[in-house]
Design a protein around this motif. Structure first.
Motif, mmCIF file in Angstrom:
data_model
loop_
_atom_site.group_PDB
_atom_site.id
_atom_site.type_symbol
_atom_site.label_atom_id
_atom_site.label_comp_id
_atom_site.label_asym_id
_atom_site.label_seq_id
_atom_site.Cartn_x
_atom_site.Cartn_y
_atom_site.Cartn_z
ATOM 1 N N ASN A 132 36.068 119.326 103.869
ATOM 2 C CA ASN A 132 37.509 119.403 104.082
ATOM 3 C C ASN A 132 38.322 119.216 102.802
ATOM 4 O O ASN A 132 39.543 119.325 102.825
ATOM 5 C CB ASN A 132 37.949 118.345 105.114
ATOM 6 N N GLU A 133 37.643 118.927 101.711
ATOM 7 C CA GLU A 133 38.341 118.687 100.453
ATOM 8 C C GLU A 133 38.922 119.984 99.916
ATOM 9 O O GLU A 133 38.257 121.015 99.896
ATOM 10 C CB GLU A 133 37.350 118.093 99.446
ATOM 11 N N SER A 134 40.148 119.935 99.468
ATOM 12 C CA SER A 134 40.788 121.131 98.926
ATOM 13 C C SER A 134 40.139 121.511 97.602
ATOM 14 O O SER A 134 39.603 120.659 96.882
ATOM 15 C CB SER A 134 42.281 120.894 98.720
ATOM 16 N N LYS A 135 40.216 122.812 97.260
ATOM 17 C CA LYS A 135 39.690 123.273 95.975
ATOM 18 C C LYS A 135 40.431 122.604 94.824
ATOM 19 O O LYS A 135 39.831 122.276 93.793
ATOM 20 C CB LYS A 135 39.807 124.790 95.870
ATOM 21 N N LEU A 136 41.736 122.411 95.005
ATOM 22 C CA LEU A 136 42.526 121.768 93.960
ATOM 23 C C LEU A 136 41.982 120.373 93.652
ATOM 24 O O LEU A 136 41.782 120.022 92.478
ATOM 25 C CB LEU A 136 43.991 121.675 94.406
ATOM 26 N N LYS A 137 41.722 119.596 94.678
ATOM 27 C CA LYS A 137 41.216 118.241 94.469
ATOM 28 C C LYS A 137 39.833 118.273 93.837
ATOM 29 O O LYS A 137 39.527 117.486 92.933
ATOM 30 C CB LYS A 137 41.174 117.485 95.798
ATOM 31 N N ARG A 138 38.986 119.190 94.309
ATOM 32 C CA ARG A 138 37.623 119.278 93.789
ATOM 33 C C ARG A 138 37.621 119.598 92.292
ATOM 34 O O ARG A 138 36.906 118.977 91.507
ATOM 35 C CB ARG A 138 36.866 120.359 94.575
ATOM 36 N N ILE A 139 38.461 120.564 91.897
ATOM 37 C CA ILE A 139 38.499 120.961 90.491
ATOM 38 C C ILE A 139 39.150 119.877 89.644
ATOM 39 O O ILE A 139 38.710 119.595 88.518
ATOM 40 C CB ILE A 139 39.234 122.316 90.338
ATOM 41 N N ARG A 140 40.201 119.250 90.179
ATOM 42 C CA ARG A 140 40.841 118.161 89.437
ATOM 43 C C ARG A 140 39.856 117.033 89.155
ATOM 44 O O ARG A 140 39.777 116.515 88.033
ATOM 45 C CB ARG A 140 42.047 117.624 90.228
ATOM 46 N N LYS A 141 39.077 116.657 90.162
ATOM 47 C CA LYS A 141 38.096 115.595 89.981
ATOM 48 C C LYS A 141 37.015 116.005 88.998
ATOM 49 O O LYS A 141 36.549 115.187 88.196
ATOM 50 C CB LYS A 141 37.486 115.222 91.341
ATOM 51 N N LYS A 142 36.626 117.277 89.046
ATOM 52 C CA LYS A 142 35.622 117.793 88.104
ATOM 53 C C LYS A 142 36.135 117.704 86.667
ATOM 54 O O LYS A 142 35.356 117.509 85.729
ATOM 55 C CB LYS A 142 35.283 119.243 88.460
ATOM 56 N N CYS A 143 37.454 117.845 86.500
ATOM 57 C CA CYS A 143 38.077 117.745 85.173
ATOM 58 C C CYS A 143 38.380 116.296 84.789
ATOM 59 O O CYS A 143 38.959 116.048 83.717
ATOM 60 C CB CYS A 143 39.368 118.552 85.138
ATOM 61 N N SER A 144 38.019 115.365 85.663
ATOM 62 C CA SER A 144 38.254 113.932 85.424
ATOM 63 C C SER A 144 39.733 113.626 85.182
ATOM 64 O O SER A 144 40.089 112.830 84.303
ATOM 65 C CB SER A 144 37.407 113.432 84.233
ATOM 66 N N MET A 145 40.581 114.271 85.961
ATOM 67 C CA MET A 145 42.019 114.041 85.863
ATOM 68 C C MET A 145 42.520 113.338 87.118
ATOM 69 O O MET A 145 42.053 113.631 88.218
ATOM 70 C CB MET A 145 42.785 115.366 85.704
ATOM 71 N N THR A 146 43.458 112.427 86.937
ATOM 72 C CA THR A 146 44.125 111.830 88.089
ATOM 73 C C THR A 146 45.237 112.771 88.552
ATOM 74 O O THR A 146 45.626 113.699 87.835
ATOM 75 C CB THR A 146 44.748 110.471 87.738
ATOM 76 N N GLN A 147 45.745 112.522 89.741
ATOM 77 C CA GLN A 147 46.873 113.330 90.227
ATOM 78 C C GLN A 147 48.071 113.200 89.296
ATOM 79 O O GLN A 147 48.758 114.186 89.018
ATOM 80 C CB GLN A 147 47.244 112.897 91.649
ATOM 81 N N ALA A 148 48.308 111.984 88.812
ATOM 82 C CA ALA A 148 49.443 111.764 87.914
ATOM 83 C C ALA A 148 49.263 112.521 86.598
ATOM 84 O O ALA A 148 50.218 113.102 86.062
ATOM 85 C CB ALA A 148 49.613 110.271 87.644
ATOM 86 N N GLU A 149 48.044 112.533 86.074
ATOM 87 C CA GLU A 149 47.773 113.261 84.834
ATOM 88 C C GLU A 149 47.961 114.758 85.026
ATOM 89 O O GLU A 149 48.502 115.442 84.145
ATOM 90 C CB GLU A 149 46.355 112.957 84.352
#
Length: 209
Positions: free
Chosen positions: A146-163
């Motif tokens: 159920n994880e969005s692609k946006l969240k998956r890629i952001r986490k792969k880039c080691s970025m927080t939502q704020a970053e």
């Protein structure tokens, strides 16, 4: 993972919530999904999530049931219960999601939004006699699907939502909404998707579902 409370209290807290849900469903004939919504709407779920000692080690299942009902109906509950030692499917659901909430740090609401009560009941037959780690694996898999692609890629880039918000110029609240899918990224303005893709160094098509 930093847990909200010590594992020493997990057996008592999971038993209390298991008994609470068993009582609601089998003793007081309340729909399980409806009662768990009440559990979340009251602040009782939040007390467990925050590791409040008064709740994780101090309340019985019946006391929790009464508190949830009084806080969500505004009416005094006069409930008495003969002690039951049955381990029903509803008990197991309450017991298991308490373990998973402690293990994952996710809220009860996010767990039940991802795997509703009736779906959890469907897991009882195959998981209730298995080690709890198997339940963790199954629920983790549900969240991953159920994880969005946006969240998956952001986490792969080691970025927080704020970053990501700082880097892309897209507001933090908008990013949160797209990640939890309360807003559809596929329907976003193209320049928003483009800004996110540039910040994440990926293609626009990598972000759309």
């Amino acid at each position: 993972m930093i847990h909200a409370y010590n594992q020493l209290y997990l057996a008592k807290s999971s038993q209390a919530i298991g008994n609470m849900l068993h009582d609601a469903v089998y003793e007081f004939k309340i729909d399980g999904a409806d009662f768990l919504n009440r559990f979340i709407q009251s602040d009782v779920a939040e007390q467990f999530e925050n590791g409040n000692p008064k709740y994780i080690a101090g309340k019985s299942g019946l006391e929790l049931f009464i508190e949830v009902m009084e806080k969500t109906t505004g009416q005094k509950q006069d409930a008495e219960l003969v002690r039951s030692f049955d381990r029903s499917d509803a008990y197991w659901v309450g017991w298991m999601i308490t373990h998973y909430q402690w293990y994952s740090g996710r809220t009860f609401k996010s767990i039940l939004d991802t795997v509703p009560f009736n779906d959890l009941l469907g897991l009882y037959g195959t998981l209730h006699e298995a080690d709890i780690s198997k339940s963790y694996e199954v629920l983790d898999a549900h969240f991953k699907r159920n994880e969005s692609k946006l969240k998956r890629i952001r986490k792969k880039c080691s970025m927080t939502q704020a970053e990501l918000a700082d880097e892309s110029g897209v507001s933090l609240n908008t990013i949160r909404a797209y990640e939890r899918k309360s807003k559809d990224l596929n329907k976003a303005q193209f320049d928003i998707i483009l800004k996110l893709a540039k910040a994440l160094k990926c293609e626009v098509s990598d972000l759309t579902e």
